[in-house]
Structures are given as C-alpha cells and as structure tokens.
Design an enzyme around this catalytic site. Structure first.
Site: not given
Ligand code: ATP
Ligand code: MN
Length: 529
Positions: A317, A237-238, A53, A196, A215, A252, A233
């Site tokens: 992504r 979350k995901t 973004r 977003k 969020h 999200d 980010s």
């Molecule tokens: P966005 O808002 O950008 O979508 P997000 O909060 O959804 O971000 P995720 O896509 O879940 O973030 O990314 C977490 C990343 O960290 C993933 O690539 C995951 O494999 C990695 N990771 C490594 N260790 C951990 C952990 N202990 N818990 C969660 N994720 C982890």
């Molecule tokens: Mn996410």
C-alpha cells in the site's frame, strides 16, 4: 506548558505532537527496523506480521446508551465494558514503558459542520506519518485551538492483547467504545486499521445526524457534476477516482449531507501491487517525499521500489496526502452526486462491464454488495469466490444496513441520481479462459457515463439480472458489452450466470423478511424463481 498526555493516563514526557514529515522520516529511519527511503523520496516501512485488517478481532463495547443502535452480530461483536477497561489499561501500561511517543491531532470530515477531532497516540513514527497523511491536517492555528479530542486512538499494536480478558479471543484486538470516545489497538501494526477505525466512528455518528456515510470514492467533472464510486476492496475506487479529466474529492470514505458530499479523510491509501506508471500515472507520481509505502520490496542498492514484489503481501500500500494528486479538489467537498457507480470485480465473468440500474435494482445491489475474487488453490487451478458485503462495506457498518440503504434511497430519489453497475473484473469466459477488464475500457465506460452519451445508448435488458445493458459505448468494442458474447461456450455462460444468481438469492435471504415487493422484484431470476 509543554504538551503531555496525562489526561489519558500516559506519563511519558517525550511526546512529539504533529511532527513534520521530515522529522518522522528521521525518527523512522533511526528507530524502526526495515525502514528505508525509496528513490522516489517515499518512506518505506513494514507493518510486521499483520499486512491487512483483522475484522474478526474487532469488538464494540456494549452499553445501554447504544445497544439499540448497533447491528450486533459477526460485524459488530459485543464486548463487556470491563473487558474494554482491561484492554485500555493494557495499552496504556505498555505505552507508558516507552521512551518516546508520537501524537497526531487531526480532523475527520471536511465539512466543518460535521468534522470531529481525532487524537492518535502511537509508538511507531511510520504510524504517525500515516495518520498525518490520512487525517485532515489542522493549520497551526487550528492545532493551537484543538482542545480536547472527540475520539482517541491508543495504538499499542506492537504488543499482543491479553487473551485471558473476557471476549478477547486473539492476540490481535481492535476495540471501540463509542461512549468513551476511545479506540484501542493491540497486536496489529497494519496502519489501515486506524483509518478504518475512524471510518467506523463516522459510520456510527453520521446517520444520527441524518447524514449518509459511504464506503466510496468521489470526483467532480468540469461542470461540477459529482460521481461517487462504491465498491469493496480491490474493485477500483482509488484507481478510477484518480481521473485526469476530473477533480479528485477522495478515494475511500465520504458522507452525503443536505448540501452534497464531503471526504472524511485528508489522504489516500492506494494499492501498490503491480502499480504501473502508464495505467495509473496520478497515483504513481503521488509516491514521493511524504508518502508512506507499506510492505513493498525494493532494490537494496538503488532503493528503486519493485511494485511487482508481493513477497511480504499482495496488499502492498501507499498513503499520501490528497493534494499529492495534481487535480485534487480542496477543500475535499462537492455537490450532490449526479452519478452513482457501484464497482464490482466479478471473477465469474457474468456481469456486463456496465449496466444501468433502476431504483429498486440500485437498492438490491447496494444491500447485496457483491464482488468476487479468484482464489488460488494448491493445484494452480483458480476458482472464483463470491463476497457479499452489505452497503459495499459491511465490516465498517455500525447500524443495520437498512439504515444506510434508506438514507441512500431517499437521496437518490431527491436528487434524481443515475445509478450504474460497473464490472471491473473478468471478461471473456470462465476462470482460466477470461482476463481482467482493461483499465482503458473501464475508463472509457466512465467517460461515457460522465459525458451523458451512455445514457442515450440503446439498451437491452439482461435476461437474468433484469438491468439495462448499453449496446454501444465509445472506445469499447460492442462485443465486450454483452458478456455472453465473449464466452466461447454460451451454455457455460448461462450455467455460470444461473450459479451467480443463486448466490445472490442465498445472500439476500437474510434481508428478504424486511424487503418490500418492489425490492424483491429486483432480484436476479435464478432457475425456479
Ligand atoms: P480498497 O478499498 O482496498 O482501497 P479499492 O476499491 O480502492 O480498494 P483499488 O486500489 O482501486 O481498489 O484497486 C483496484 C486494483 O485493480 C488496482 O490494483 C488496479 O490496478 C487493478 N485493476 C485492474 N483492472 C482494473 C479495472 N478495469 N478497473 C479498475 N482497476 C483495475
Ligand atoms: Mn482504495
């Protein structure tokens, strides 16, 4: 009568509205550079120069009706309405030069009381498939009765913005006019900008109706207990909302109403870098026909995706409809949350993997919105960099953060919600020494939150941050739970903790004027405080 876009000033007659994924595949393969079909069946596309973004290029149109509502400043940079007209005209003129356009009509918000109609007008088939996945897909009947959209996204991202327009500082421009219900994109083809944008619109509309937009991801246990996971980010979350024991509500963007939570979106947008089939099987298996893989590398012969390939960007992504996760909950709604989890990726190795927050601490950490990343330097030495982003999503806020914080505080009180801070970041010592918390440990912590056992664990107050830290958790070694125990050098831990506390103080100074005594008492105790 065939479908046309005349009311938006667009005369192109060849318009594909809500085309099926198979059609959009054919369009992408025949018309877009670098498109390919992965061996899994997903569509691979490239977003061009922008692979993330562009928050600094976002503008919000100023006007008397909304001026008192908006949190003006670096997040919401004001734009003259004449400048918006010029940008809109530039986008429409450009779209009018094209031989074919794609339209996606869909909904944002699963709760029919609050859902809005979104129309996306775009040049790239992959953008159409992306928004087909990310919006809530209308049934054939809903589509025939769609009527006029509440908001229109003009995606002219393939052409640069005209920087001679007042207030346009860059060839990338993302501008939003609430009164016209229009969102114009120029100079960026990163698909996430559209989703977003929709979130930002909801962040404006929902608080007006006493609904909290958040969020966060959300899921639901077998007893109907809902958890929401806030976080910036990369905090998880995901990853963590996809849980084999729980139904996925969304990954999200959610809203919390008088009846419970609803997802804003119809799909998920997962990080693909280093995606591992064993650690994240639900997400890995969701990448199939209909999913869009953005900016990933792949084998030229076999079309096998190489998830370790970060050549184009580390922010690779994948977008897929929510029902591609086998245990998703449709419609994507649930009751009031029982647990709220703030995810942070603390690269300083200071915060415990889990701590329990009291009401004032919950507000303090919500307003702070802390996470960190390890930033590389040319010497190969890495040093953590703190990020504070109000409500764990400042770039998408429209009202002042306190508007969202007050709505959250009220709901937490009313529904007696337990609030936890979960560090998915580093453990075991300062950068260079420590390592990222294992996903298995983080999942074990979440399991213990969900089955109620963590709440019953003995706790110890953290001397600097003040929150309660559980001393035991099933399937997590005790020593991992208290960060200072994982550091070889205890004095170095204390120094780092003091440093982080100081960063919290510096950041919170902007809010201290409006904060109550109780809220201020939840701040970490840095030296001299
Ligand atoms: P966005 O808002 O950008 O979508 P997000 O909060 O959804 O971000 P995720 O896509 O879940 O973030 O990314 C977490 C990343 O960290 C993933 O690539 C995951 O494999 C990695 N990771 C490594 N260790 C951990 C952990 N202990 N818990 C969660 N994720 C982890
Ligand atoms: Mn996410």
């Amino acid at each position: 009568m065939s479908f046309n876009l005349n009311q938006h000033g667009i005369q192109v007659t060849d318009v594909l509205r809500n085309a099926a994924p198979a059609v959009l595949y054919e369009e992408s393969i025949s018309r877009e550079k670098h498109s390919a079909i992965a061996s899994s069946g997903a569509l691979i596309a490239r977003s061009g120069a922008k692979t993330g973004r562009s928050p600094k290029d976002k503008r919000v149109v100023q006007n008397a009706n909304i001026n008192d509502d908006v949190w003006w400043g670096s997040v919401n940079v004001g734009l003259e309405s004449a400048s918006f007209d010029a940008l809109r005209k530039q986008a429409v003129d450009y779209l009018n030069t094209l031989d074919r356009l794609y339209v996606v009509d869909g909904f944002a918000g699963w709760d029919p009381r609050y859902r809005i109609r979104i129309r996306v007008i775009c040049e790239r088939p992959y953008h159409a498939l992306f928004m087909h996945n990310m919006l809530i897909r209308p049934t054939a009947e809903e589509l025939s009765e769609f009527g006029e959209p509440d908001y229109v996204i003009f995606n002219a991202g393939c052409t640069p913005a005209d920087t001679s327009i007042l207030g346009v500082s860059n060839t990338t421009s993302v501008s939003l006019c609430f009164t016209r219900g229009e969102f114009v994109i120029l100079g960026t083809e990163y698909a996430g900008e559209m989703k977003k944008g929709v979130f930002t619109i909801m962040n404006y509309l929902m608080p007006k109706q006493n609904v909290l937009s958040m969020h966060c991801s959300a899921n639901e246990g077998q007893k109907g207990d809902v958890s929401v996971f806030f976080g910036l980010s990369g905090t998880g979350k995901t990853t963590l909302s996809a849980d084999p024991h729980r139904l996925l509500i969304g990954d999200d963007e959610h809203c919390w109403t008088d009846q419970g939570v609803f997802n804003i979106e119809g799909g998920c947008y997962a990080k693909a870098i280093n995606l591992d089939a064993e650690a994240e099987p639900e997400i890995y298996n969701a990448i199939r026909f209909g999913s869009v893989l953005e900016n990933v590398g792949f084998d030229a012969k076999t079309r096998e995706v190489d998830y370790t390939d970060g050549d184009l960007t580390e922010n690779t992504r994948c977008s897929y409809p929510v029902e591609f996760i086998p245990n998703s909950k449709l419609p994507c709604m649930g009751g009031h949350p029982k647990n709220i989890i703030f995810l942070t990726c603390d690269a300083f190795s200071v915060l415990p993997p889990v701590s329990r927050l009291g009401p004032a601490q919950a507000m303090y950490h919500f307003i702070s919105g802390y996470t960190a990343k390890v930033a590389g330097t040319e010497m190969g030495v890495t040093e953590p960099e703190a990020t504070f982003s109000a409500c764990f999503g400042a770039p998408f806020l429209v009202w002042h953060p306190t508007v969202y914080a007050e709505l959250l505080a009220k709901r937490i009180r009313e529904h007696n919600v337990d609030v936890w801070l979960v560090n998915t970041g580093w453990t075991g010592g300062a950068y260079g020494e420590g390592e990222r918390m294992s996903i298995a440990h983080t999942r074990a912590i979440l399991d213990a939150i969900h089955d109620g056992s963590l709440k019953r664990s003995a706790m110890q107050a953290d001397p600097i941050f003040g929150f309660d830290v559980p001393l035991t958790c099933p399937n997590v070694p005790d020593e991992v739970l208290i960060p200072s125990n994982t550091w070889k050098d205890k004095a170095a831990y204390d120094a780092m903790a003091q440093r982080l506390a100081g960063l919290f103080h510096d950041n919170f100074a902007a809010y201290a004027g409006q904060a109550s005594e109780e809220l201020l008492s939840a701040a970490p105790r840095a030296n001299g405080n």
